[in-house]
Structures are given as C-alpha cells and as structure tokens.
Write a protein that holds these residues in place. Structure first.
Motif, short mmCIF file in Angstrom:
data_model
loop_
_atom_site.label_atom_id
_atom_site.label_comp_id
_atom_site.label_asym_id
_atom_site.label_seq_id
_atom_site.Cartn_x
_atom_site.Cartn_y
_atom_site.Cartn_z
N TYR A 65 1.59 2.07 6.91
CA TYR A 65 1.73 1.40 5.72
C TYR A 65 2.61 0.30 5.89
N ILE A 66 2.11 -1.05 5.41
CA ILE A 66 3.11 -2.06 5.34
C ILE A 66 3.16 -2.40 4.14
N ASP A 67 4.63 -2.55 3.77
CA ASP A 67 5.00 -2.81 2.28
C ASP A 67 4.78 -4.54 2.16
N VAL A 68 3.87 -4.74 1.35
CA VAL A 68 3.84 -6.19 1.01
C VAL A 68 4.57 -6.83 0.09
N GLN A 69 5.12 -6.00 -0.69
CA GLN A 69 5.83 -6.40 -2.02
C GLN A 69 7.34 -6.87 -1.90
N SER A 70 7.87 -6.11 -0.67
CA SER A 70 9.35 -6.58 -0.43
C SER A 70 9.28 -7.21 1.17
N ASP A 71 10.26 -7.64 1.45
CA ASP A 71 10.39 -8.21 2.99
C ASP A 71 10.95 -7.07 3.81
N ILE A 72 10.86 -5.95 3.51
CA ILE A 72 11.44 -4.87 4.44
C ILE A 72 10.77 -4.92 5.82
N ASP A 73 9.10 -4.89 5.44
CA ASP A 73 8.23 -4.65 6.81
C ASP A 73 8.01 -5.86 7.27
N SER A 74 7.93 -7.09 6.48
CA SER A 74 7.68 -8.23 7.09
C SER A 74 8.15 -9.44 6.22
N PRO A 75 8.98 -10.27 6.79
CA PRO A 75 9.61 -11.42 5.89
C PRO A 75 8.56 -12.50 5.53
N TRP A 76 8.63 -13.33 4.56
CA TRP A 76 7.99 -14.48 4.50
C TRP A 76 8.22 -15.51 5.55
N ASN A 90 17.91 -13.27 12.75
CA ASN A 90 18.44 -12.02 12.90
C ASN A 90 17.75 -10.78 12.15
N ILE A 91 16.27 -10.88 12.30
CA ILE A 91 15.68 -10.01 11.38
C ILE A 91 15.04 -9.16 12.53
N PRO A 92 15.18 -7.77 12.55
CA PRO A 92 14.58 -6.93 13.42
C PRO A 92 12.91 -7.11 13.57
N ILE A 93 12.25 -7.00 14.70
CA ILE A 93 10.78 -7.11 15.08
C ILE A 93 10.42 -5.83 14.36
N ASN A 94 9.27 -5.72 13.56
CA ASN A 94 8.72 -4.55 13.01
C ASN A 94 7.56 -4.32 14.03
N GLN A 95 7.56 -3.01 14.84
CA GLN A 95 6.42 -2.81 15.82
C GLN A 95 5.32 -2.02 15.00
N LYS A 96 5.64 -1.86 13.75
CA LYS A 96 4.40 -1.20 12.86
C LYS A 96 3.28 -2.49 12.91
N LEU A 97 3.67 -3.62 12.91
CA LEU A 97 2.93 -4.73 12.67
C LEU A 97 1.76 -4.84 13.94
N TYR A 98 2.07 -4.11 15.18
CA TYR A 98 1.13 -4.37 16.20
C TYR A 98 0.33 -3.09 16.45
N LEU A 99 -0.95 -3.60 16.42
CA LEU A 99 -1.91 -2.35 16.37
C LEU A 99 -2.41 -1.95 17.96
#
Length: 174
Positions: A30-41, A165-174
């Motif tokens: 699950y990737i949260d699109v509503q917040s910037d927690i999983d992925s920033p703009w 300085n935002i952590p790279i989210n490994q959940k984005l890589y399939l």
C-alpha cells in the motif's frame, strides 16, 4: 457471477506455487498517496510536481501522480509504450485531440502517439498514471530533448530524496 462469500477471514486457497510466490514475489503493498509519508512531491518543471508510486525495472514500468498546479502545458512527448491515466482532479486535454478529461475519466495512450498535454483549469490537474516504456520529450520545433523511462523516474525520485534528506522508500520498487 462472482461466488458469494460471507466469511470475513483469510481463506487458504491452496495455490500449487505458493512457496515460489512467497520466495520470489515482492508482494502486495500500500502506498499512501494522500500524504508525503510514502512518497514526496518532486518538482517537474516550474509548475508541475510528480508523486512517484512504483518502479519496475524488469518491464520499464512506472506509476505516479502528475500534478500540474495551474493552467499550463507539459511539452510534446512521444510514447514508446502504453500509458493508462485517470484524471483525479481538475481537467486536462491534449492539443491533438478534441476531448477534455475530467475527474474519474480514463485516458489510454498507445505506443507511437505524440501529443501535448495541457490544462486550462484554474486549479490545474492531477493525473494518476501507470506507464510502460520510454517517453521521448521534444521541444517546440520537434527536436528531441530527452527520454524519461523507469531509470529516469528512479533518478528523479532518488535525487530529490537525497537532496532533501528524505529516506528512499523501498516499497516503491517492485
């Protein structure tokens, strides 16, 4: 007809290759699109942003939300793969077509098509996209400028994360 089920619990399906799937599949996520927690703009030109949602290097597939924040244009580009987009907010059109996409509308683009994305909506547009293959961008004279593919989008995301300085989210890589 879908078979009825009233059992609100996990059911063991008994798939013959379940162990292989568990060992080799990256699994659902699950990737949260509503917040910037999983992925920033991430900035994409002066008035646009991208929220990256998935990268699959095996198939050169990537997913994101494109946000053009005000009336404007994303330059002419040529698709070398299939694009599926859903308009989430605002409206968008392509100068080459006679339709305007509104919220909930599905946009399908096939390989070999070139077009110029434009929004004249006062609030711009947000588009969810699932894209495969390279996208070649061209200038106003039709001259090739650059290619955006899964590697370009990964670099776009990771560079922004490192620079801020935002952590790279490994959940984005399939």
């Amino acid at each position: 007809m879908v078979p009825p089920s009233t059992k609100a619990e996990i059911v063991d399906v008994g798939f013959a290759h379940k162990a292989l799937v568990e060992r080799l599949s990256p699994g659902g996520r699950y990737i949260d699109v509503q917040s910037d927690i999983d992925s920033p703009w991430v900035p994409f030109g002066p008035t646009a942003m991208i929220k990256h949602l998935a990268f699959d290097v095996r198939s050169n597939t990537f997913s994101n939300v494109l946000w053009v924040k005000e009336p404007g244009v994303i330059g002419t580009h040529l698709h070398r793969g299939t694009i599926v987009m859903v308009c989430l907010h605002g409206s968008v059109k392509y100068l080459e077509y006679d339709w305007v996409a509104s919220p909930g509308g599905l946009i399908l683009e096939t390989p070999g098509e070139s077009h110029t994305l434009m929004t004249d909506h006062p609030e711009g547009v947000k588009l969810f996209g699932w894209m495969q293959g390279p996208i070649e961008f061209h200038d106003e004279w039709g001259k090739f400028v650059f290619t955006a593919d899964v590697w370009w989008f990964i670099h776009h995301y990771e560079s922004h994360c490192r620079d801020n300085n935002i952590p790279i989210n490994q959940k984005l890589y399939l």
